[in-house]
Design a protein around this motif. Sequence first.
Motif, PDB file in Angstrom:
ATOM      1  N   PHE A  38       0.855  -1.180   0.000  1.00  0.00           N
ATOM      2  CA  PHE A  38       0.000   0.000   0.000  1.00  0.00           C
ATOM      3  C   PHE A  38       0.892   1.232   0.000  1.00  0.00           C
ATOM      4  N   THR A  39       0.378   2.382  -0.444  1.00  0.00           N
ATOM      5  CA  THR A  39       1.204   3.590  -0.464  1.00  0.00           C
ATOM      6  C   THR A  39       1.736   3.883   0.936  1.00  0.00           C
ATOM      7  N   PHE A 107      -8.332  -9.424   6.345  1.00  0.00           N
ATOM      8  CA  PHE A 107      -7.899  -8.678   7.527  1.00  0.00           C
ATOM      9  C   PHE A 107      -7.350  -7.301   7.163  1.00  0.00           C
ATOM     10  N   GLU A 108      -6.497  -7.229   6.126  1.00  0.00           N
ATOM     11  CA  GLU A 108      -5.903  -5.937   5.770  1.00  0.00           C
ATOM     12  C   GLU A 108      -6.973  -4.942   5.331  1.00  0.00           C
ATOM     13  N   ASN A 190       8.189  -3.337  -7.893  1.00  0.00           N
ATOM     14  CA  ASN A 190       7.151  -4.127  -7.216  1.00  0.00           C
ATOM     15  C   ASN A 190       5.810  -4.177  -7.936  1.00  0.00           C
ATOM     16  N   HIS A 191       5.646  -3.450  -9.035  1.00  0.00           N
ATOM     17  CA  HIS A 191       4.297  -3.323  -9.603  1.00  0.00           C
ATOM     18  C   HIS A 191       3.722  -4.657 -10.068  1.00  0.00           C
ATOM     19  N   LYS A 199      -1.760  -0.797  -7.152  1.00  0.00           N
ATOM     20  CA  LYS A 199      -0.985  -0.345  -8.314  1.00  0.00           C
ATOM     21  C   LYS A 199      -1.548   0.960  -8.866  1.00  0.00           C
ATOM     22  N   TRP A 200      -2.876   1.060  -8.905  1.00  0.00           N
ATOM     23  CA  TRP A 200      -3.522   2.289  -9.392  1.00  0.00           C
ATOM     24  C   TRP A 200      -3.144   3.476  -8.513  1.00  0.00           C
ATOM     25  N   HIS A 201      -3.204   3.293  -7.186  1.00  0.00           N
ATOM     26  CA  HIS A 201      -2.868   4.389  -6.268  1.00  0.00           C
ATOM     27  C   HIS A 201      -1.390   4.768  -6.370  1.00  0.00           C
ATOM     28  N   TRP A 202      -0.512   3.782  -6.452  1.00  0.00           N
ATOM     29  CA  TRP A 202       0.916   4.081  -6.582  1.00  0.00           C
ATOM     30  C   TRP A 202       1.177   4.874  -7.858  1.00  0.00           C
ATOM     31  N   PHE A 203       0.582   4.449  -8.959  1.00  0.00           N
ATOM     32  CA  PHE A 203       0.810   5.146 -10.223  1.00  0.00           C
ATOM     33  C   PHE A 203       0.279   6.571 -10.144  1.00  0.00           C
ATOM     34  N   LYS A 204      -0.919   6.743  -9.588  1.00  0.00           N
ATOM     35  CA  LYS A 204      -1.511   8.082  -9.467  1.00  0.00           C
ATOM     36  C   LYS A 204      -0.594   9.013  -8.680  1.00  0.00           C
ATOM     37  N   HIS A 205      -0.082   8.534  -7.550  1.00  0.00           N
ATOM     38  CA  HIS A 205       0.822   9.367  -6.746  1.00  0.00           C
ATOM     39  C   HIS A 205       2.117   9.672  -7.506  1.00  0.00           C
ATOM     40  N   SER A 206       2.639   8.677  -8.200  1.00  0.00           N
ATOM     41  CA  SER A 206       3.953   8.841  -8.833  1.00  0.00           C
ATOM     42  C   SER A 206       3.941   9.870  -9.955  1.00  0.00           C
ATOM     43  N   ILE A 207       2.773  10.115 -10.579  1.00  0.00           N
ATOM     44  CA  ILE A 207       2.719  11.058 -11.705  1.00  0.00           C
ATOM     45  C   ILE A 207       2.166  12.428 -11.299  1.00  0.00           C
TER      46      ILE A 207
END
Length: 433
Positions: A38-39, A107-108, A190-191, A199-207
């Motif tokens: 997670f981010t 659980f997560e 890690n993608h 993956k969607w959230h990581w990409f959104k933050h990264s750009i």
Amino acid sequence: MSLDLVTRRLSEEKSSIVKTVFNKACHLLDHTPRFRLFTLHGHSHLSELFRILEIILKGGVVLTERQLYLLSLAICTHDLGMAVGLTKMDLEEISEGRGGVPDPSNFENFIRDVHHEIISYYFRNDLNFLTSLGVTIADLGIIAEIGECHRKVQLQQKSGDVRALGALLRVIDELDVGPNRAPASLLESNHHDMDPVSKWHWFKHSITEEWAEGHNVEFRNGSHSTQIIFSVAVRPTRAESIGYWITQVVRPIRKALSADESQAIIMEVFRVKISVERSDSLSRANGLGGQWAKMEEDVLTHGRKVILVVDDDAQRLQDVFFPLLEDYHVKCIPSVKTAFQFLDSVHVDLAVVDLQMPTEDFWTEDQVDNSRMTGFRFAEDLRKNYPAVKICILTGSKHPISAEAQAGVDLFLRKPIDPFSLKERLVALIEKD
């Protein structure tokens, strides 16, 4: 470091408390075995929140030393529900009224959903550490309540410093949209192991560009209030997807400001208006291509054929499309405008469109028969601008529809419809030719 800039405004004793709790929180969040993909919620996230707080303080929000102390400790601890150790008894208490203790596979997701409500469990476990620093029991209760306000809690039901500082925390937390909590190097390595949502959230933050005064943050002084304007700019791999990604970044911030009433509370208490705008002029394609272009395509399609569902009640329809999820990427969008942005950003194989939807100023009410025929007008524009996309109208309308109108789309279906019958009809259409 922004933490130092903020804590300079505190007494030496309170500054020391905040820095010690900050370091402890970073250690717990950076080393928790949960949410590995997670981010980031540890040092990167907390440091950025203090940097955003410093921008807001520069923009005109004035806090007393006590308010700054309480808010700083709430920032440090607001996510610790994600890392706190929980006994079986704790889990039974937390899950009461939520369908029982979650099984390990869920659980997560369960902890992610309730972590704002269980900050007090961290305070309970680490009480001796916190009180030895000089944090009073009364203040711990206030800090926990402010921390809970960073998501879901009805802010207008709170009062005093909890209401005002809770509104600030919610906005500050949502404004952490930049790349610090989703490092590109970790995303690249890690993608392949990430679930689609992460993956969607990581990409959104990264750009998404980080906030910088004079670039995408502006201060405006008025006679009765001041304004802080945050302008969202993104750098995806293709220019066509800029509109889509800006919308995805802007929407949760605007929800925190408007729907959650944070903006009104901050304006009322501090006489400062915080707003967020789109910045198409600052946004550009990043030109990276290669792996990053493939990653963006995968983020948007999950590597499958794409079915776009356009319905202003899209969330309720997700169960209807459940049988299709095993083989297709089903994207449900409630807004005509966002649907067109998505169509610009990714190849869509099939669009399933509701008949009666708000026009969102795309067409006059006369053009869509007072919203009764919005779906056909959407289909008409779709056919003109995206001719490869197959079109299905799925409607609950009881109005008779002419054969001529139905001939303008590939498939016309009425709700309610059995999910497996829907799957059979849509698969036949999408796989045709």
